[in-house]
Design a protein around this motif. Structure first.
Motif, PDB file in Angstrom:
ATOM      1  N   ALA A  23     -26.466  -4.441  66.683  1.00  0.00           N
ATOM      2  CA  ALA A  23     -27.490  -5.273  66.047  1.00  0.00           C
ATOM      3  C   ALA A  23     -27.922  -6.383  66.996  1.00  0.00           C
ATOM      4  N   ALA A  24     -26.965  -6.945  67.736  1.00  0.00           N
ATOM      5  CA  ALA A  24     -27.285  -8.014  68.686  1.00  0.00           C
ATOM      6  C   ALA A  24     -28.186  -7.493  69.799  1.00  0.00           C
ATOM      7  N   VAL A  25     -27.914  -6.267  70.244  1.00  0.00           N
ATOM      8  CA  VAL A  25     -28.760  -5.672  71.290  1.00  0.00           C
ATOM      9  C   VAL A  25     -30.186  -5.488  70.755  1.00  0.00           C
ATOM     10  N   LEU A  26     -30.292  -5.004  69.514  1.00  0.00           N
ATOM     11  CA  LEU A  26     -31.608  -4.723  68.933  1.00  0.00           C
ATOM     12  C   LEU A  26     -32.386  -6.004  68.630  1.00  0.00           C
ATOM     13  N   PHE A  27     -31.700  -6.995  68.064  1.00  0.00           N
ATOM     14  CA  PHE A  27     -32.407  -8.171  67.560  1.00  0.00           C
ATOM     15  C   PHE A  27     -32.223  -9.410  68.426  1.00  0.00           C
ATOM     16  N   GLY A  28     -31.417  -9.298  69.483  1.00  0.00           N
ATOM     17  CA  GLY A  28     -31.110 -10.463  70.305  1.00  0.00           C
ATOM     18  C   GLY A  28     -32.323 -10.969  71.065  1.00  0.00           C
ATOM     19  N   GLY A  29     -32.187 -12.173  71.606  1.00  0.00           N
ATOM     20  CA  GLY A  29     -33.261 -12.799  72.356  1.00  0.00           C
ATOM     21  C   GLY A  29     -33.412 -14.233  71.905  1.00  0.00           C
ATOM     22  N   GLY A  30     -34.285 -14.950  72.569  1.00  0.00           N
ATOM     23  CA  GLY A  30     -34.496 -16.353  72.207  1.00  0.00           C
ATOM     24  C   GLY A  30     -33.455 -17.248  72.847  1.00  0.00           C
ATOM     25  N   LEU A  44     -22.039 -21.386  80.983  1.00  0.00           N
ATOM     26  CA  LEU A  44     -20.931 -21.353  80.027  1.00  0.00           C
ATOM     27  C   LEU A  44     -20.778 -19.929  79.473  1.00  0.00           C
ATOM     28  N   LEU A  45     -21.880 -19.357  78.971  1.00  0.00           N
ATOM     29  CA  LEU A  45     -21.860 -17.993  78.417  1.00  0.00           C
ATOM     30  C   LEU A  45     -22.919 -17.097  79.069  1.00  0.00           C
ATOM     31  N   GLY A  46     -24.083 -17.652  79.315  1.00  0.00           N
ATOM     32  CA  GLY A  46     -25.157 -16.865  79.915  1.00  0.00           C
ATOM     33  C   GLY A  46     -26.239 -16.496  78.911  1.00  0.00           C
ATOM     34  N   LYS A  49     -25.956 -14.101  75.464  1.00  0.00           N
ATOM     35  CA  LYS A  49     -25.376 -14.474  74.163  1.00  0.00           C
ATOM     36  C   LYS A  49     -26.343 -15.434  73.494  1.00  0.00           C
ATOM     37  N   THR A  50     -27.092 -14.922  72.521  1.00  0.00           N
ATOM     38  CA  THR A  50     -28.123 -15.724  71.870  1.00  0.00           C
ATOM     39  C   THR A  50     -27.775 -15.990  70.403  1.00  0.00           C
ATOM     40  N   TRP A  51     -28.384 -17.052  69.866  1.00  0.00           N
ATOM     41  CA  TRP A  51     -28.167 -17.383  68.450  1.00  0.00           C
ATOM     42  C   TRP A  51     -28.671 -16.260  67.564  1.00  0.00           C
ATOM     43  N   ARG A  52     -29.866 -15.753  67.928  1.00  0.00           N
ATOM     44  CA  ARG A  52     -30.471 -14.727  67.087  1.00  0.00           C
ATOM     45  C   ARG A  52     -29.638 -13.447  67.072  1.00  0.00           C
ATOM     46  N   GLY A  53     -29.190 -13.033  68.255  1.00  0.00           N
ATOM     47  CA  GLY A  53     -28.375 -11.830  68.330  1.00  0.00           C
ATOM     48  C   GLY A  53     -27.072 -11.987  67.562  1.00  0.00           C
ATOM     49  N   THR A  54     -26.470 -13.153  67.673  1.00  0.00           N
ATOM     50  CA  THR A  54     -25.197 -13.402  67.000  1.00  0.00           C
ATOM     51  C   THR A  54     -25.375 -13.415  65.483  1.00  0.00           C
ATOM     52  N   GLY A 101     -15.348 -12.250  69.752  1.00  0.00           N
ATOM     53  CA  GLY A 101     -14.631 -11.577  70.835  1.00  0.00           C
ATOM     54  C   GLY A 101     -15.545 -11.308  72.019  1.00  0.00           C
ATOM     55  N   ASP A 102     -16.752 -10.860  71.709  1.00  0.00           N
ATOM     56  CA  ASP A 102     -17.748 -10.567  72.734  1.00  0.00           C
ATOM     57  C   ASP A 102     -18.166 -11.844  73.468  1.00  0.00           C
ATOM     58  N   ILE A 103     -18.324 -12.926  72.705  1.00  0.00           N
ATOM     59  CA  ILE A 103     -18.696 -14.212  73.296  1.00  0.00           C
ATOM     60  C   ILE A 103     -17.562 -14.727  74.186  1.00  0.00           C
ATOM     61  N   ARG A 114     -18.832 -13.525  87.400  1.00  0.00           N
ATOM     62  CA  ARG A 114     -19.646 -12.325  87.177  1.00  0.00           C
ATOM     63  C   ARG A 114     -20.975 -12.689  86.512  1.00  0.00           C
ATOM     64  N   ALA A 115     -22.019 -12.034  86.971  1.00  0.00           N
ATOM     65  CA  ALA A 115     -23.348 -12.291  86.426  1.00  0.00           C
ATOM     66  C   ALA A 115     -23.484 -11.656  85.051  1.00  0.00           C
ATOM     67  N   ARG A 116     -24.495 -12.110  84.316  1.00  0.00           N
ATOM     68  CA  ARG A 116     -24.796 -11.501  83.022  1.00  0.00           C
ATOM     69  C   ARG A 116     -25.009  -9.999  83.195  1.00  0.00           C
ATOM     70  N   GLY A 117     -24.373  -9.235  82.332  1.00  0.00           N
ATOM     71  CA  GLY A 117     -24.541  -7.791  82.367  1.00  0.00           C
ATOM     72  C   GLY A 117     -23.520  -7.081  83.239  1.00  0.00           C
ATOM     73  N   ALA A 118     -22.716  -7.854  83.987  1.00  0.00           N
ATOM     74  CA  ALA A 118     -21.689  -7.221  84.827  1.00  0.00           C
ATOM     75  C   ALA A 118     -20.716  -6.434  83.959  1.00  0.00           C
ATOM     76  N   MET A 119     -20.229  -5.339  84.502  1.00  0.00           N
ATOM     77  CA  MET A 119     -19.305  -4.503  83.731  1.00  0.00           C
ATOM     78  C   MET A 119     -17.863  -4.899  84.032  1.00  0.00           C
TER      79      MET A 119
HETATM   80  N1  CTP Z   1     -26.946 -10.095  72.605  1.00  0.00           N
HETATM   81  C1  CTP Z   1     -27.323 -11.297  72.007  1.00  0.00           C
HETATM   82  N2  CTP Z   1     -26.392 -12.106  71.425  1.00  0.00           N
HETATM   83  C2  CTP Z   1     -25.080 -11.763  71.419  1.00  0.00           C
HETATM   84  C3  CTP Z   1     -24.671 -10.559  72.034  1.00  0.00           C
HETATM   85  C4  CTP Z   1     -25.626  -9.746  72.627  1.00  0.00           C
HETATM   86  O1  CTP Z   1     -28.513 -11.625  71.993  1.00  0.00           O
HETATM   87  N3  CTP Z   1     -24.187 -12.569  70.818  1.00  0.00           N
HETATM   88  C5  CTP Z   1     -27.992  -9.228  73.210  1.00  0.00           C
HETATM   89  C6  CTP Z   1     -28.483  -9.783  74.548  1.00  0.00           C
HETATM   90  O2  CTP Z   1     -29.837  -9.446  74.672  1.00  0.00           O
HETATM   91  C7  CTP Z   1     -27.619  -9.015  75.529  1.00  0.00           C
HETATM   92  C8  CTP Z   1     -27.530  -7.643  74.894  1.00  0.00           C
HETATM   93  O3  CTP Z   1     -27.478  -7.929  73.478  1.00  0.00           O
HETATM   94  O4  CTP Z   1     -28.181  -8.968  76.823  1.00  0.00           O
HETATM   95  C9  CTP Z   1     -26.333  -6.828  75.338  1.00  0.00           C
HETATM   96  O5  CTP Z   1     -25.119  -7.449  74.945  1.00  0.00           O
HETATM   97  P1  CTP Z   1     -23.903  -7.605  75.941  1.00  0.00           P
HETATM   98  O6  CTP Z   1     -23.726  -6.381  76.741  1.00  0.00           O
HETATM   99  O7  CTP Z   1     -22.771  -8.101  75.135  1.00  0.00           O
HETATM  100  O8  CTP Z   1     -24.396  -8.829  76.877  1.00  0.00           O
HETATM  101  P2  CTP Z   1     -24.709  -8.878  78.438  1.00  0.00           P
HETATM  102  O9  CTP Z   1     -26.189  -9.010  78.606  1.00  0.00           O
HETATM  103  O10 CTP Z   1     -24.025  -7.781  79.136  1.00  0.00           O
HETATM  104  O11 CTP Z   1     -24.094 -10.273  78.882  1.00  0.00           O
HETATM  105  P3  CTP Z   1     -22.545 -10.601  79.293  1.00  0.00           P
HETATM  106  O12 CTP Z   1     -22.420 -10.314  80.745  1.00  0.00           O
HETATM  107  O13 CTP Z   1     -22.428 -12.036  78.992  1.00  0.00           O
HETATM  108  O14 CTP Z   1     -21.680  -9.746  78.433  1.00  0.00           O
END
Ligand code: CTP
Ligand code: MG
Ligand code: K
Length: 181
Positions: A23-30, A44-46, A49-54, A101-103, A114-119
């Motif tokens: 759901a966060a992936v679909l609705f996240g942003g902002g 801190l988080l990058g 991690k958005t309010w809307r997605g959470t 947990g994800d946050i 690690r940058a945002r999106g790093a595995m």
């Molecule tokens: N997302 C969000 N809010 C959250 C979690 C996820 O808006 N609390 C959205 C973001 O658009 C995010 C996407 O879902 O880019 C994918 O989530 P995730 O893989 O958890 O985030 P990453 O972009 O990989 O960032 P990070 O490296 O901090 O995990």
């Protein structure tokens, strides 16, 4: 219950924790939760991690728990399988715990540069399960004890990463996610 039935029951109990990420992936942003703030020169988080997605994640996971209760009462009937029911408290705990947990994992990723999106294999697949189980155990302990045993928690920890890798790969192929993890 047989081994298979208790695995199904445990995975069923985790569904409200599986949906929030998607759901966060679909609705996240902002606006990001950390408001762009840094600590020791790193976010801190990058921005991931958005309010809307959470908020969307917690809402979807909680509504899923309530929806699953309705489905369970329909499918259970003649079989000997018993599916766990969710209290609102348990549903909210699973959903919010998954997001927390994800946050928490993002916080750790930023600390290690690690940058945002790093595995990070392992962390990415277990952060939300660990968060959900921990928060549910903390705020809905009776529900937790009724629903899980040590062996089923172990099974959840093994099976979830496999399910997670599968659904993320699908989300990537569909263009919903930027990375396949
Ligand atoms: N997302 C969000 N809010 C959250 C979690 C996820 O808006 N609390 C959205 C973001 O658009 C995010 C996407 O879902 O880019 C994918 O989530 P995730 O893989 O958890 O985030 P990453 O972009 O990989 O960032 P990070 O490296 O901090 O995990
Ligand atoms: Mg990611
Ligand atoms: K993640």
């Amino acid at each position: 219950m047989t081994g298979l039935a208790s695995l199904v029951a445990a995975l069923w109990a985790m569904l409200p924790a599986y949906l929030p990420n998607n759901a966060a992936v679909l609705f996240g942003g902002g606006p990001p939760i950390d408001g762009g703030r840094e600590w020791n020169g790193r976010r801190l988080l990058g921005d991931g991690k958005t309010w809307r997605g959470t908020a969307a994640g917690v809402l979807v996971g909680t509504l899923a728990a309530l929806g699953l209760n309705r489905i369970a009462s329909r499918v259970e009937g003649p079989t000997s399988w018993s599916l766990p029911r969710f209290s609102v408290r348990a549903g909210v705990a699973l959903a919010a715990g998954a997001m927390l947990g994800d946050i928490g994992a993002s916080f750790l990723k930023r600390r290690s540069g690690r940058a945002r999106g790093a595995m990070v294999p392992g962390l990415d697949q277990l952060d939300f399960v660990a968060g959900a189980l921990a928060l549910a155990r903390l705020v809905a302990p009776d529900w937790f004890r009724r629903t899980f045993t040590r062996p089923t928690v172990g099974l959840v920890l093994i099976v979830t990463p496999l399910l997670h890798v599968g659904t993320n790969a699908i989300a990537y192929v569909l263009g919903l996610k930027d990375e396949p993890w």
